[in-house]
Structures are given as structure tokens and as C-alpha cells.
Design an enzyme around this catalytic site. Sequence first.
Site, mmCIF file in Angstrom:
data_model
loop_
_atom_site.group_PDB
_atom_site.id
_atom_site.type_symbol
_atom_site.label_atom_id
_atom_site.label_comp_id
_atom_site.label_asym_id
_atom_site.label_seq_id
_atom_site.Cartn_x
_atom_site.Cartn_y
_atom_site.Cartn_z
ATOM 1 N N THR A 119 0.763 -1.049 -0.149
ATOM 2 C CA THR A 119 0.007 0.168 0.030
ATOM 3 C C THR A 119 0.743 1.329 0.029
ATOM 4 O O THR A 119 1.894 1.315 0.631
ATOM 5 C CB THR A 119 -0.722 0.107 1.274
ATOM 6 N N GLU A 120 0.334 2.312 -0.741
ATOM 7 C CA GLU A 120 0.927 3.538 -0.695
ATOM 8 C C GLU A 120 -0.123 4.714 -0.746
ATOM 9 O O GLU A 120 -1.025 4.403 -0.826
ATOM 10 C CB GLU A 120 1.697 3.754 -2.021
ATOM 11 N N ASP B 122 -3.162 -14.330 -0.298
ATOM 12 C CA ASP B 122 -3.915 -15.634 -0.193
ATOM 13 C C ASP B 122 -3.302 -16.279 1.316
ATOM 14 O O ASP B 122 -4.239 -16.590 2.035
ATOM 15 C CB ASP B 122 -3.502 -16.716 -1.207
ATOM 16 N N GLN C 247 -23.439 -6.447 23.607
ATOM 17 C CA GLN C 247 -24.709 -6.187 24.047
ATOM 18 C C GLN C 247 -25.107 -7.262 25.159
ATOM 19 O O GLN C 247 -25.875 -6.942 25.886
ATOM 20 C CB GLN C 247 -25.743 -6.591 22.803
ATOM 21 N N GLY D 186 -24.288 -5.458 28.366
ATOM 22 C CA GLY D 186 -25.146 -4.371 28.686
ATOM 23 C C GLY D 186 -24.309 -2.996 28.785
ATOM 24 O O GLY D 186 -23.216 -2.883 28.020
ATOM 25 N N GLY D 187 -24.446 -2.200 29.635
ATOM 26 C CA GLY D 187 -23.757 -0.954 29.616
ATOM 27 C C GLY D 187 -22.170 -1.141 30.113
ATOM 28 O O GLY D 187 -21.270 -0.615 29.491
ATOM 29 N N GLU E 78 -5.155 -6.351 4.213
ATOM 30 C CA GLU E 78 -5.114 -7.457 3.375
ATOM 31 C C GLU E 78 -6.362 -7.443 2.230
ATOM 32 O O GLU E 78 -6.940 -8.617 1.891
ATOM 33 C CB GLU E 78 -5.170 -8.794 4.083
ATOM 34 N N THR F 27 -9.659 -4.983 0.758
ATOM 35 C CA THR F 27 -11.009 -4.627 1.327
ATOM 36 C C THR F 27 -12.138 -5.721 1.088
ATOM 37 O O THR F 27 -11.989 -6.522 0.080
ATOM 38 C CB THR F 27 -11.539 -3.238 0.872
ATOM 39 N N GLU G 269 -14.741 -5.271 -0.304
ATOM 40 C CA GLU G 269 -15.345 -5.111 -1.758
ATOM 41 C C GLU G 269 -14.481 -5.782 -2.700
ATOM 42 O O GLU G 269 -14.904 -6.367 -3.587
ATOM 43 C CB GLU G 269 -15.456 -3.734 -2.052
HETATM 44 C C1 FAD Z 1 -4.598 -2.882 10.283
HETATM 45 C C2 FAD Z 1 -4.275 -2.645 8.794
HETATM 46 C C3 FAD Z 1 -3.034 -3.387 8.478
HETATM 47 C C4 FAD Z 1 -2.683 -3.184 7.181
HETATM 48 N N1 FAD Z 1 -1.391 -3.878 6.801
HETATM 49 C C5 FAD Z 1 -1.044 -3.594 5.720
HETATM 50 C C6 FAD Z 1 0.335 -4.273 5.041
HETATM 51 O O1 FAD Z 1 0.921 -5.260 5.907
HETATM 52 N N2 FAD Z 1 0.654 -4.117 4.021
HETATM 53 C C7 FAD Z 1 0.101 -3.395 3.099
HETATM 54 O O2 FAD Z 1 0.674 -3.110 1.950
HETATM 55 N N3 FAD Z 1 -0.801 -2.535 3.349
HETATM 56 C C8 FAD Z 1 -1.519 -2.929 4.641
HETATM 57 N N4 FAD Z 1 -2.816 -2.341 5.069
HETATM 58 C C9 FAD Z 1 -3.566 -1.262 4.227
HETATM 59 C C10 FAD Z 1 -4.667 -1.966 3.379
HETATM 60 O O3 FAD Z 1 -4.218 -3.093 2.454
HETATM 61 C C11 FAD Z 1 -5.433 -1.119 2.416
HETATM 62 O O4 FAD Z 1 -5.811 -0.129 3.440
HETATM 63 C C12 FAD Z 1 -6.317 -1.534 1.462
HETATM 64 O O5 FAD Z 1 -5.887 -2.319 0.545
HETATM 65 C C13 FAD Z 1 -7.266 -0.451 1.013
HETATM 66 O O6 FAD Z 1 -6.488 0.393 0.521
HETATM 67 P P1 FAD Z 1 -6.742 1.776 0.570
HETATM 68 O O7 FAD Z 1 -6.790 2.396 2.138
HETATM 69 O O8 FAD Z 1 -5.797 2.741 -0.253
HETATM 70 O O9 FAD Z 1 -8.355 2.150 0.171
HETATM 71 P P2 FAD Z 1 -8.769 2.371 -1.552
HETATM 72 O O10 FAD Z 1 -7.887 1.496 -2.238
HETATM 73 O O11 FAD Z 1 -8.523 3.856 -1.734
HETATM 74 O O12 FAD Z 1 -10.268 2.057 -1.391
HETATM 75 C C14 FAD Z 1 -11.227 3.139 -0.866
HETATM 76 C C15 FAD Z 1 -12.557 2.427 -0.887
HETATM 77 O O13 FAD Z 1 -12.979 2.023 -2.384
HETATM 78 C C16 FAD Z 1 -13.293 0.865 -2.459
HETATM 79 N N5 FAD Z 1 -12.414 0.315 -3.650
HETATM 80 C C17 FAD Z 1 -11.543 0.587 -4.389
HETATM 81 N N6 FAD Z 1 -11.223 -0.071 -5.508
HETATM 82 C C18 FAD Z 1 -12.179 -1.058 -5.670
HETATM 83 C C19 FAD Z 1 -12.462 -1.823 -6.628
HETATM 84 N N7 FAD Z 1 -11.836 -2.076 -7.838
HETATM 85 N N8 FAD Z 1 -13.880 -2.453 -6.415
HETATM 86 C C20 FAD Z 1 -14.566 -2.413 -5.345
HETATM 87 N N9 FAD Z 1 -14.316 -1.363 -4.362
HETATM 88 C C21 FAD Z 1 -12.854 -0.627 -4.515
HETATM 89 C C22 FAD Z 1 -12.384 -0.054 -1.356
HETATM 90 O O14 FAD Z 1 -13.121 -1.198 -0.988
HETATM 91 C C23 FAD Z 1 -12.653 1.054 -0.261
HETATM 92 O O15 FAD Z 1 -13.988 1.022 0.513
HETATM 93 C C24 FAD Z 1 -3.353 -2.468 6.096
HETATM 94 C C25 FAD Z 1 -4.324 -1.636 6.692
HETATM 95 C C26 FAD Z 1 -4.826 -1.657 7.719
HETATM 96 C C27 FAD Z 1 -6.370 -1.025 8.378
#
Ligand code: FAD
Length: 373
Positions: free
Chosen positions: A123-124, A233, A329, A332-333, A356, A358, A360
Site C-alpha cells: 500500500t502507498e 492468499d 450487548q 449491557g452498559g 489485506e 477490502t 469489496e
Molecule cells: C490494520 C491494517 C493493516 C494493514 N497492513 C498492511 C500491510 O501489511 N501491507 C500493506 O501493503 N497494506 C496494509 N494495509 C493497508 C490495506 O491493505 C489498505 O488499506 C487496503 O488495501 C485498501 O487500500 P486503501 O486504504 O488505499 O483504500 P482504497 O484502495 O482507496 O479504497 C477505498 C474504498 O474504495 C473501495 N474500492 C477501491 N477499489 C475498488 C474496486 N476495484 N472495487 C470495489 N471497491 C473498490 C475499497 O473497497 C474501499 O472501500 C493495512 C491496513 C490496515 C487497516
Amino acid sequence: MAKQWTPQEQMLLRMTSEFTANEIAPLDLQIDHAGRYPDGLFEQVVATGFLSLMLPNEFGGAGFGPEVTAEVVRRVAEGNASMAATLEGHYKTVYQMLKYGTPALQAKYFPTAGQRIFGFGMTEPTGGSNPMSIRTTAVRQGSDWVLNGNKIMITNGGLAEVYCVLAKTGPQELSVFVVDQDMPGFAFGKRENFIGLRGTPVGEIFMNDVRVSDDYLLGQVGQGGEIGDSAHDDACILMGAVLTGIMDHALGLATSYAKERKAGSTPIGELGSIQRKLADIAMGRETTRLLYQNAAARHAAGQPYSEEATMAKAYGSRTAVAACDDALQVFGGYGYSRDYPLAHLIADARALEIAEGTVEKMRAAIAAEELAK
Ligand SMILES: Cc1cc2nc3c(=O)[nH]c(=O)nc-3n(C[C@H](O)[C@H](O)[C@H](O)COP(=O)(O)OP(=O)(O)OC[C@H]3O[C@@H](n4cnc5c(N)ncnc54)[C@H](O)[C@@H]3O)c2cc1C
């Protein structure tokens, strides 16, 4: 059918449960509140040998397969999901270096892989869902590669010393390289302030003219997409195990409380509305367990497991959020208080609807597999 553990595996799993119950679970709330592991805990995890489970014997590991590592992760997650996610990030990275690493790369990093942690960065800031949107480049200079770019949200970012990173080796070509914290031009950035998995460091790395030889390339030039999918995977199996462990934790808390807490003179566990919640949590936990164990068994047997692994995390993440909400739930509180673990369990599970891949993206991948049949 559930895997029959060998005596050596049984010993490891018993040790994991005991270590989790004695050393990790009592710190669960403290880890959430402090947003970090207490001093010495991670060192204990290293000393206990958790980082080298899957390494071949020649590198000081025990050569345990994917079903065993997933079961270890589940048992740790029952005590604290953050530590389980830290192990997940390490295991999935080491798996790719085992599968795609050159002998020279393995000889350099594996002898110490049991003492230091690894991470996988795709991710970037430009996005995580579409790997082609990354901006990190690896450019040929002589016989070396020069890497420039930054990665965000890496599980174990800052804690890990070694990273697999996805980089562009051409406008439409992705490759994976291994870099480490001791290389000139490598730097750490900020740590994310996430709402859940508060113990797991998730952070940023920068590469500014980091120079590596061909030995640091995983697989072939242009194989980055495949390696990223493979990491995904493997991660999905382990995340299914984390989610099952979270639901084990929530169910244990909710059933104990339902037996003790009274509505008038009746324990709330005798109320149909509470029983329905306990049953839903148990069914969600059991279904997720079967999904990830099936994927792990297919992996161990050399069968395709991508769709099954994706299902385990896609199904398990939403199910675990709902299960932890049901458990809250039941309390409760008190469930709504940060002095109890239910709030952080929901936030922990919620992370895995994003990390890993989303949900979606995962649904789209599952649908594509079904449409192709
Ligand atoms: C706790 C945690 C640990 C993580 N660890 C790692 C790690 O070890 N290595 C790493 O590289 N990343 C890691 N990440 C990052 C994570 O993989 C990304 O946040 C994720 O892939 C989504 O990318 P984004 O945040 O840029 O969202 P975006 O890609 O900008 O997506 C934003 C929204 O648009 C939706 N969307 C985007 N494209 C599509 C599509 N083609 N079809 C349907 N919906 C779409 C997404 O589902 C999302 O709801 C981590 C994130 C978290 C929260």
C-alpha cells in the site's frame, strides 16, 4: 475433517495456549489502552520461538505447515488479536521469501528470521486496492536495482527489520524486492493511529535510492502481481484464524457473563434473546473456523486455495464485527466501557474488513472465480 495433530504439533499448540493464557491474555486491555506492547512482551514472543515455526530445519525452524501456523495464530488471537496480527504479518512475508527467494537471499535473512520480524509493503498513499497505482520504482543501474518510494500502513512497520516491497520495474510491470532497515536510504515514517489492533505497529517506510542486487528480487522481474496475490492468499488464511480467535474471545466472555449476571433472580443466559446472541456468535465462529481450516488444508495438500482463503477473511471479518457487537450487548452498559475488552474486539475485527484487501475487493475476487467456473 479436522486435521489430526502430530505429537510435535500438539506440544507446540499446548505451549501456545499456555503462553497466551499466562503471558499475553492478562495484558490484553493494557495493550489496547497503551496502544503498544509492554516492554519485554515481544522479546518473550521471540524467545519462545514463534517467529521461526515455518522455517525449514536448516534455518533453525521446525518446518510447520500452514495449518499449524494458522492454529497458532488463532490461539494467540484468543488472548490478544494485536499480537496475532503481528505474527500474521511476519508469517505471510516469510512464506513469500520461502517460495520466491533466491538461495542467497534465504541464506542472508533466514538464519535470523526467528529473532527479527518481517513485513510486506504494497500500500502507498496513492491507494492499496489497485497495485498498479503505486509509485515506488525499482530502476536498473549497472547490475543493481535502485528503489525509490514509500509504503504506508505496513503491519509491523517500524517493528519489522526486513520488508518485501512491491515496486514498478516498468510502467505496467510489478516486481517485489527485499529491503532492510540497515540499507543506506531506508527510513521509517509515522505509525498509524488506528482504532483497533492497537498493539500491532502499522507504519510507514521510505526508500530513497536504496540499492540492491538481483539476489534481493523475489521470483522474476514482472512477477510482482503474482507474489502479491500469493501473500494475500496466505494472509487471508491467517486472518481467518485471527477472526476466529477474536470470536473465541468474545464468546468466552459473553457466555461467562451470561451465567453470572442476573435479571431479577434469573441468569440472563436463560433468556431467549441472550441465548440467540450466544448461538449466533458460536455459529459465526464455527463457520469462519471451517472456512480458514479448509483453505489451510488445501494449501498444505498443494491444491488451489485462493478463493477459499478469500472467503475465510471476507466472511469472517463481517461476521466477527457482528459477533463482538452481540457480545457487547450481552454485557449491557459494561460492554460499552473501555474497561472491558468488547469495544476493542469490535475495532480489532473491523480492521480485517480493510487490511489485506477490502471486503469489496474480496467479494469481487470471489465472484470472478465463480463466474469463471
Ligand atoms: C490494520 C491494517 C493493516 C494493514 N497492513 C498492511 C500491510 O501489511 N501491507 C500493506 O501493503 N497494506 C496494509 N494495509 C493497508 C490495506 O491493505 C489498505 O488499506 C487496503 O488495501 C485498501 O487500500 P486503501 O486504504 O488505499 O483504500 P482504497 O484502495 O482507496 O479504497 C477505498 C474504498 O474504495 C473501495 N474500492 C477501491 N477499489 C475498488 C474496486 N476495484 N472495487 C470495489 N471497491 C473498490 C475499497 O473497497 C474501499 O472501500 C493495512 C491496513 C490496515 C487497516
